[in-house]
Design an enzyme around this catalytic site. Sequence first.
Site, PDB file in Angstrom:
ATOM      1  N   PHE A 107       0.793  -1.225   0.000  1.00 15.40           N
ATOM      2  CA  PHE A 107       0.000   0.000   0.000  1.00 15.40           C
ATOM      3  C   PHE A 107       0.826   1.276   0.000  1.00 15.40           C
ATOM      4  O   PHE A 107       0.419   2.267  -0.595  1.00 15.40           O
ATOM      5  CB  PHE A 107      -0.956   0.004   1.210  1.00 15.40           C
ATOM      6  CG  PHE A 107      -2.016  -1.047   1.112  1.00 15.40           C
ATOM      7  CD1 PHE A 107      -3.147  -0.839   0.354  1.00 15.40           C
ATOM      8  CD2 PHE A 107      -1.855  -2.264   1.742  1.00 15.40           C
ATOM      9  CE1 PHE A 107      -4.119  -1.814   0.233  1.00 15.40           C
ATOM     10  CE2 PHE A 107      -2.821  -3.249   1.636  1.00 15.40           C
ATOM     11  CZ  PHE A 107      -3.957  -3.031   0.878  1.00 15.40           C
ATOM     12  N   ARG A 108       2.008   1.271   0.622  1.00 14.69           N
ATOM     13  CA  ARG A 108       2.692   2.530   0.882  1.00 14.69           C
ATOM     14  C   ARG A 108       4.035   2.705   0.217  1.00 14.69           C
ATOM     15  O   ARG A 108       4.657   3.746   0.369  1.00 14.69           O
ATOM     16  CB  ARG A 108       2.837   2.732   2.400  1.00 14.69           C
ATOM     17  CG  ARG A 108       1.501   2.890   3.091  1.00 14.69           C
ATOM     18  CD  ARG A 108       1.664   3.036   4.607  1.00 14.69           C
ATOM     19  NE  ARG A 108       0.371   3.175   5.231  1.00 14.69           N
ATOM     20  CZ  ARG A 108      -0.442   2.160   5.493  1.00 14.69           C
ATOM     21  NH1 ARG A 108      -0.080   0.942   5.202  1.00 14.69           N
ATOM     22  NH2 ARG A 108      -1.624   2.362   6.057  1.00 14.69           N
ATOM     23  N   ASN A 179      -3.556  -9.048   5.674  1.00 16.06           N
ATOM     24  CA  ASN A 179      -3.835  -9.138   4.249  1.00 16.06           C
ATOM     25  C   ASN A 179      -5.263  -9.583   3.972  1.00 16.06           C
ATOM     26  O   ASN A 179      -5.849 -10.367   4.725  1.00 16.06           O
ATOM     27  CB  ASN A 179      -2.847 -10.099   3.590  1.00 16.06           C
ATOM     28  CG  ASN A 179      -1.416  -9.628   3.739  1.00 16.06           C
ATOM     29  OD1 ASN A 179      -1.161  -8.431   3.900  1.00 16.06           O
ATOM     30  ND2 ASN A 179      -0.468 -10.549   3.694  1.00 16.06           N
ATOM     31  N   HIS A 198      -8.023  -7.761   9.156  1.00 17.88           N
ATOM     32  CA  HIS A 198      -8.689  -6.758   8.337  1.00 17.88           C
ATOM     33  C   HIS A 198      -9.704  -7.382   7.397  1.00 17.88           C
ATOM     34  O   HIS A 198     -10.081  -6.797   6.391  1.00 17.88           O
ATOM     35  CB  HIS A 198      -7.656  -5.951   7.547  1.00 17.88           C
ATOM     36  CG  HIS A 198      -6.781  -5.107   8.416  1.00 17.88           C
ATOM     37  ND1 HIS A 198      -5.538  -4.667   8.034  1.00 17.88           N
ATOM     38  CD2 HIS A 198      -6.967  -4.634   9.678  1.00 17.88           C
ATOM     39  CE1 HIS A 198      -4.998  -3.953   9.022  1.00 17.88           C
ATOM     40  NE2 HIS A 198      -5.845  -3.923  10.020  1.00 17.88           N
TER      41      HIS A 198
END
Length: 295
Positions: A107-108, A179, A198
């Site tokens: 993501f980053r 994930n 998540h």
Amino acid sequence: MSSNEDKPPSEKPDENSSGATGGQEQDKQEEDGDDNATPVGFLQQLLSQFKLSTGQDEDLPEKEKPEQLLEEVTFEGVANYIKKGRCKNIVVMTGAGISTAAGIPDFRSPGTGLYDNLQKYDLPYPQAVFEINFFRSNPEPFFTLAKELYPGTFKPTISHYFIKFLNDRELLLRNYTQNIDTLEREAGIPEEKLVEAHGSFHMAHCLDCRKEYTHEWVKDEIFADKVPSCPDCKGVVKPDIVFFGESLPDVFHKCLPQDMPKCDLLLVMGTSLKVAAICFLNRQSSRDNSTIVNK
């Protein structure tokens, strides 16, 4: 977890919120003056849990020095520690980094991370694609992205099969994963050993009537370029992924207090430990002989 339920969809989520893809969460106690708030303080805390020297141990009397559990701070040292039977209840924390070798972006990472490549969706800010209020008002961007990332297109990596190996040797207590790609399931890690902190694409529910749908049904709708809609109430059917503004699944809160007191080896793989609430697990292991490895 912090909630963004009261924020308008156009407002960027609070950096102290958590969600499926993870915000930039920090422990509020640290912000309020905890000695471990600084990077050095946090590093010293982490090293103390490793049972490794912080450089200050040299001045301590011999009897006060922490026990050195690993022969050497290498993969070989950890492997030898396991092979000698020193640990029987291994907890593995995993993040997006273990799936990048499968072709799934994290993501980053600057330039290649998911948040740096969402311009085509015309979002008010990158994280909006995983923000529950924005999703309720405009679900199309998420489902367009989901078609690109949908499970079934990617295969597990050696990291996933390593966790399966631990389970096959009856050493895995639990795999806590951030994930949502379900590659742990595809690798053969049993559902009862998984905590998908998540959520995942594995199941889905209507946001309005809460009717459950299989990931196969949702996949058919997504790949037909449709927004999945509940036949009963016409509400949007959302995969069971934890968005910004939603609570973590009950299984996380159920397993955490049961697992961490038993944990004698905590392996951290593919995560920078910046995302709540997974970032706090390394502080939950209460055993004196626990070892934490973060690579």
